[in-house]
Design a protein around this motif. Sequence first.
Motif, PDB file in Angstrom:
ATOM      1  N   VAL A   1      -2.502   0.161   2.246  1.00 42.10           N
ATOM      2  CA  VAL A   1      -2.123   0.916   1.053  1.00 42.10           C
ATOM      3  C   VAL A   1      -3.010   0.506  -0.115  1.00 42.10           C
ATOM      4  CG1 VAL A   1      -0.256   1.308  -0.607  1.00 42.10           C
ATOM      5  CG2 VAL A   1       0.247   1.197   1.835  1.00 42.10           C
ATOM      6  N   LEU A   2      -3.311  -0.780  -0.204  1.00 42.40           N
ATOM      7  CA  LEU A   2      -4.183  -1.324  -1.243  1.00 42.40           C
ATOM      8  C   LEU A   2      -5.332  -2.072  -0.576  1.00 42.40           C
ATOM      9  CD1 LEU A   2      -1.588  -3.107  -3.583  1.00 42.40           C
ATOM     10  CD2 LEU A   2      -2.474  -0.771  -3.804  1.00 42.40           C
TER      11      LEU A   2
ATOM     12  N   GLU B   1      -6.847  -9.441  -6.667  1.00 39.12           N
ATOM     13  CA  GLU B   1      -6.456  -8.331  -7.538  1.00 39.12           C
ATOM     14  C   GLU B   1      -6.666  -7.012  -6.789  1.00 39.12           C
ATOM     15  OE1 GLU B   1      -5.045  -8.503 -10.449  1.00 39.12           O
ATOM     16  OE2 GLU B   1      -5.462 -10.548 -11.104  1.00 39.12           O
ATOM     17  N   VAL B   2      -6.012  -5.968  -7.257  1.00 42.32           N
ATOM     18  CA  VAL B   2      -6.200  -4.646  -6.647  1.00 42.32           C
ATOM     19  C   VAL B   2      -7.619  -4.173  -6.928  1.00 42.32           C
ATOM     20  CG1 VAL B   2      -5.478  -2.235  -6.639  1.00 42.32           C
ATOM     21  CG2 VAL B   2      -3.766  -4.044  -6.826  1.00 42.32           C
ATOM     22  N   TRP B   3      -8.323  -3.834  -5.881  1.00 42.05           N
ATOM     23  CA  TRP B   3      -9.665  -3.266  -5.967  1.00 42.05           C
ATOM     24  C   TRP B   3      -9.557  -1.749  -5.804  1.00 42.05           C
ATOM     25  CZ3 TRP B   3     -13.545  -3.866  -1.398  1.00 42.05           C
ATOM     26  CH2 TRP B   3     -14.794  -3.334  -1.739  1.00 42.05           C
TER      27      TRP B   3
ATOM     28  N   PRO C   1      -6.015   6.951  -3.838  1.00 36.59           N
ATOM     29  CA  PRO C   1      -7.451   7.183  -3.929  1.00 36.59           C
ATOM     30  C   PRO C   1      -8.089   6.627  -5.202  1.00 36.59           C
ATOM     31  CG  PRO C   1      -6.302   9.144  -4.638  1.00 36.59           C
ATOM     32  CD  PRO C   1      -5.242   8.127  -4.245  1.00 36.59           C
ATOM     33  N   PHE C   2      -7.371   5.814  -5.952  1.00 34.58           N
ATOM     34  CA  PHE C   2      -7.871   5.291  -7.224  1.00 34.58           C
ATOM     35  C   PHE C   2      -8.667   4.004  -7.025  1.00 34.58           C
ATOM     36  CE2 PHE C   2      -3.842   7.470  -8.021  1.00 34.58           C
ATOM     37  CZ  PHE C   2      -4.250   8.430  -8.932  1.00 34.58           C
TER      38      PHE C   2
ATOM     39  N   ASP D   1     -12.205  -0.665   8.777  1.00 32.78           N
ATOM     40  CA  ASP D   1     -13.035  -1.750   9.304  1.00 32.78           C
ATOM     41  C   ASP D   1     -13.838  -2.393   8.165  1.00 32.78           C
ATOM     42  OD1 ASP D   1     -12.084  -1.120  11.798  1.00 32.78           O
ATOM     43  OD2 ASP D   1     -13.958  -0.207  12.492  1.00 32.78           O
ATOM     44  N   ASP D   2     -14.225  -1.590   7.173  1.00 29.40           N
ATOM     45  CA  ASP D   2     -14.956  -2.074   5.998  1.00 29.40           C
ATOM     46  C   ASP D   2     -14.723  -1.076   4.868  1.00 29.40           C
ATOM     47  OD1 ASP D   2     -16.611  -3.353   4.223  1.00 29.40           O
ATOM     48  OD2 ASP D   2     -18.427  -3.135   5.425  1.00 29.40           O
ATOM     49  N   ILE D   3     -13.490  -1.007   4.396  1.00 25.88           N
ATOM     50  CA  ILE D   3     -13.054   0.049   3.469  1.00 25.88           C
ATOM     51  C   ILE D   3     -13.882   0.108   2.184  1.00 25.88           C
ATOM     52  CG2 ILE D   3     -11.226  -1.312   2.355  1.00 25.88           C
ATOM     53  CD1 ILE D   3     -11.134   2.456   3.243  1.00 25.88           C
ATOM     54  N   GLY D   4     -14.391  -0.984   1.730  1.00 27.57           N
ATOM     55  CA  GLY D   4     -15.170  -0.987   0.491  1.00 27.57           C
ATOM     56  C   GLY D   4     -16.532  -0.346   0.604  1.00 27.57           C
ATOM     57  N   PHE D   5     -17.022  -0.187   1.816  1.00 22.30           N
ATOM     58  CA  PHE D   5     -18.367   0.330   1.986  1.00 22.30           C
ATOM     59  C   PHE D   5     -18.417   1.439   3.020  1.00 22.30           C
ATOM     60  CE2 PHE D   5     -18.370  -3.962   0.465  1.00 22.30           C
ATOM     61  CZ  PHE D   5     -19.074  -3.811  -0.714  1.00 22.30           C
ATOM     62  N   THR D   6     -17.290   2.123   3.207  1.00 19.58           N
ATOM     63  CA  THR D   6     -17.219   3.229   4.163  1.00 19.58           C
ATOM     64  C   THR D   6     -17.804   4.472   3.529  1.00 19.58           C
ATOM     65  OG1 THR D   6     -15.294   2.318   5.242  1.00 19.58           O
ATOM     66  CG2 THR D   6     -15.623   4.655   5.472  1.00 19.58           C
TER      67      THR D   6
END
Length: 163
Positions: free
Chosen positions: A68-69, A76-78, A82-83, A158-163
């Motif tokens: 979810v986050l 901290e929330v990154w 979709p925000f 698998d790598d949500i920050g760089f998908t």
Amino acid sequence: MAGREAPGSLANPMTPPAEAFAWRLRGHLYRRIRDNGTVLSRAELAADLGATAAEIDRAFRFLADACVLALDCDGEVWMAHPFSAVPTPYRVETPIGAYWANCAWDALAIPLLLGTDGRTRTNCPQSGARFDLTMTRGRAVPRGAVVRLAVPVRDFWDDIGFT
């Protein structure tokens, strides 16, 4: 310890009151994002909800394990999908407010989630051309615009920050 899950992980579920708190925190966080366009810090959420830092951290871990986050290296929330909590190339402007989206896909999702129209001025990652990605009455404009997903949806986390 090896083989042990953190308290609040999906493999080691939270107690029902703690899990209920995590979902209440999520609802509060999303309402505050909607209302002011920014993602609150752990300290701000603790103050708003009258919670301890440990309660916030457990709730964050639970929500991150539930996809979810996404949390940053400081906990901290990154991303509160979709925000985005940080500036990105996808600033979504709506009649309700302005928000950072994590990607073009999320830039389309924000107006839908808020039940309004929205526009994101961005650049095509392939060509660099400037364009507006617009959501009007639930439809993406320009017609024929393509949002390329670099990996299959099933592999996003698998790598949500760089998908």
